[in-house]
Design an enzyme around this catalytic site. Structure first.
Site, short mmCIF file in Angstrom:
data_model
loop_
_atom_site.label_atom_id
_atom_site.label_comp_id
_atom_site.label_asym_id
_atom_site.label_seq_id
_atom_site.Cartn_x
_atom_site.Cartn_y
_atom_site.Cartn_z
N SER A 86 -1.00 -2.80 -5.44
CA SER A 86 -0.71 -3.44 -6.73
C SER A 86 -0.32 -2.43 -7.80
O SER A 86 0.30 -2.81 -8.80
CB SER A 86 -1.92 -4.26 -7.19
OG SER A 86 -2.08 -5.37 -6.33
N THR A 139 -2.83 -4.08 -11.86
CA THR A 139 -1.69 -4.86 -12.34
C THR A 139 -1.54 -4.82 -13.86
O THR A 139 -0.48 -4.42 -14.36
CB THR A 139 -1.76 -6.31 -11.81
OG1 THR A 139 -2.04 -6.27 -10.42
CG2 THR A 139 -0.46 -7.05 -12.06
N GLU A 254 -1.72 -12.54 -15.39
CA GLU A 254 -1.97 -12.32 -13.97
C GLU A 254 -3.06 -13.24 -13.42
O GLU A 254 -4.15 -13.32 -13.99
CB GLU A 254 -2.39 -10.87 -13.68
CG GLU A 254 -2.50 -10.60 -12.18
CD GLU A 254 -3.29 -9.35 -11.83
OE1 GLU A 254 -4.07 -8.87 -12.67
OE2 GLU A 254 -3.13 -8.85 -10.70
N HIS A 263 -7.79 -10.86 0.64
CA HIS A 263 -8.51 -9.75 1.30
C HIS A 263 -9.76 -10.26 2.02
O HIS A 263 -10.13 -9.76 3.07
CB HIS A 263 -8.94 -8.69 0.28
CG HIS A 263 -7.82 -7.80 -0.17
ND1 HIS A 263 -7.23 -6.88 0.66
CD2 HIS A 263 -7.18 -7.69 -1.36
CE1 HIS A 263 -6.28 -6.23 -0.01
NE2 HIS A 263 -6.22 -6.71 -1.23
N ASP A 301 3.29 -9.48 -6.73
CA ASP A 301 3.56 -8.06 -6.46
C ASP A 301 3.70 -7.79 -4.97
O ASP A 301 4.33 -6.84 -4.55
CB ASP A 301 2.48 -7.17 -7.09
CG ASP A 301 1.06 -7.65 -6.79
OD1 ASP A 301 0.89 -8.70 -6.13
OD2 ASP A 301 0.12 -6.96 -7.22
N HIS A 302 3.08 -8.69 -4.16
CA HIS A 302 3.12 -8.58 -2.69
C HIS A 302 2.36 -9.78 -2.14
O HIS A 302 1.74 -10.52 -2.91
CB HIS A 302 2.46 -7.29 -2.21
CG HIS A 302 1.07 -7.11 -2.75
ND1 HIS A 302 -0.01 -7.85 -2.29
CD2 HIS A 302 0.59 -6.37 -3.78
CE1 HIS A 302 -1.08 -7.53 -2.98
NE2 HIS A 302 -0.75 -6.64 -3.91
N HIS A 328 -2.67 -6.30 2.59
CA HIS A 328 -1.38 -6.80 2.11
C HIS A 328 -0.40 -6.85 3.27
O HIS A 328 -0.59 -6.18 4.27
CB HIS A 328 -0.80 -5.88 1.02
CG HIS A 328 -1.71 -5.67 -0.14
ND1 HIS A 328 -1.51 -4.70 -1.09
CD2 HIS A 328 -2.85 -6.32 -0.51
CE1 HIS A 328 -2.46 -4.76 -1.99
NE2 HIS A 328 -3.29 -5.73 -1.66
MG MG Z 1 -3.81 -7.29 -9.65
ZN ZN Z 2 -4.88 -6.35 -2.83
#
Ligand code: MG
Ligand code: ZN
Length: 367
Positions: A86, A139, A254, A263, A301-302, A328
């Site tokens: 991130s 982030t 965010e 995760h 972001d991913h 990720h």
């Molecule tokens: Mg973040």
């Molecule tokens: Zn992560």
């Protein structure tokens, strides 16, 4: 011999004409996209298309972000890794440059990179950050801080006093108040004219001025663990304050914990956090519809978790899914855009393109 010179002359002339036409076409391409006065960039951390569709299914076929008129994809790779973190992912969106995993808006040589929030502020716009994690987490940090490692929470907190966004809402009180360097950043913020609040109850009463709300020592709770509609309320508060600036504003929002649910391979947590993020998207969209000069971009972001939806029922809101990893993944992530300049975000783009397209929508130059 004379014929030869004439021949070459014609080719040179033709070349000039082609180059001239190309730049004309590019200029026309630019002016085709209307200018945005305000931009709201919303990042669902770790939010892939499966996360979006899981929330859509759980909501029985309703999701604000899926009503956006313009959609695209973002390629998330970092300068150092096929699979980004991130820090690098946020830096790409915030600065338009790919860097190494773990970086906070510094380049591969650890030199600071100017962020879209800093450019907006330099141009006289109001700026804000609203997140469901500590405001020093990777982030949000990439929009106001410059550090070689995302682990430097206390240095990142100190950078917030240098950049001074107008409205900052999230968690992370301890990184401002209990520091190794003995500085009391809460007091310093107050001296700089900030109202500092530490509870969500104070949020809705805040109408103007500079605000920093640090509602948890570390990260705010999960949405089901008592955070409630903190993110949506935070976005509404930020919009109330930032929209008073006649020149416009930049707001980064965010949905921080979508990633953490990925995760943990926790589907229920993931769905709840994605729906919570989408509610905040609804608040932003509502504002943009009424305002007419606001560009809203929703992206990630991913992807996190390698989520695969294996069964479900939209009418019932049921969903079954499998995770493929606790980390990720490399896949491209969705981009949703609404408002003036939204058309530019269609197609498959680099994560760094999103920064350049925002800059272009504002009609700002690179610093
Ligand atoms: Mg973040
Ligand atoms: Zn992560």
């Amino acid at each position: 011999m004379r014929n030869n010179y004439l021949f070459i002359g014609w080719w040179i002339l033709l070349g000039f004409l082609l180059i001239g036409n190309l730049s004309f076409a590019q200029k026309r391409h630019l002016s085709r996209f209307p200018r945005a006065k305000n931009i709201i960039l919303m990042i669902g951390d770790g939010m892939g298309t499966a996360h979006v569709f899981a929330a859509y299914t759980a909501q029985k076929g309703q999701l604000h972000m899926m009503t956006f008129p313009v959609t695209g994809f973002s390629l998330t790779q970092s300068a150092s890794h096929y699979i980004t973190d991130s820090g690098a992912g946020g830096t790409a969106l915030a600065t338009g440059q790919r860097t190494y995993n773990g970086a906070i808006s510094v380049d591969v040589n650890k030199q600071p990179l100017t962020t879209i929030l800093e450019i907006a502020k330099k141009n006289g716009l109001a700026t804000g950050i609203v997140v469901s994690c500590a405001v020093t987490h990777a982030t949000p940090a990439t929009f106001y801080a410059h550090q070689s490692s995302r682990a430097q929470d206390e240095d990142i907190a100190a950078d917030l006093l240098k950049t001074q966004p107008d409205v900052v809402i999230g968690g992370g009180y301890k990184f401002f108040s209990q520091r190794k360097d003995q500085r009391n950043l809460v007091e310093e913020l107050k001296q700089k004219g900030y109202q500092v609040v530490d509870s969500t109850a104070d949020l809705s009463s805040f109408q103007k001025g500079k605000l920093i709300a640090l509602v948890a020592q570390g990260h705010p709770a999960e949405v089901s663990g008592g955070r409630g509609n903190f993110l949506s309320k935070g976005v509404q508060t930020a919009l109330n304050v930032l929209s008073q600036n006649k020149k416009g504003f930049f707001l980064m929002v965010e949905g921080s914990q979508i990633d953490w649910a990925g995760h943990e391979n926790d589907l229920q947590y993931l769905v709840q956090e994605t729906i919570d993020f989408d509610k905040a998207v609804g608040v932003a969209l509502d504002f943009a519809r009424k305002d007419g000069k606001t560009l809203v971009i929703v992206t990630a972001d991913h992807e996190t978790g390698g989520l695969a939806i294996t069964n479900g029922d939209i009418a019932q809101g049921n969903i079954e899914a499998k995770f493929n990893t606790k980390d990720h993944t490399a896949v491209m992530v969705p981009v949703f855009a609404y408002g003036p300049g939204a058309e530019a975000f269609t197609g498959v783009q680099l994560n760094t393109d999103i920064f350049h397209k925002m800059l272009r929508a504002y009609r700002f130059n690179l610093p």
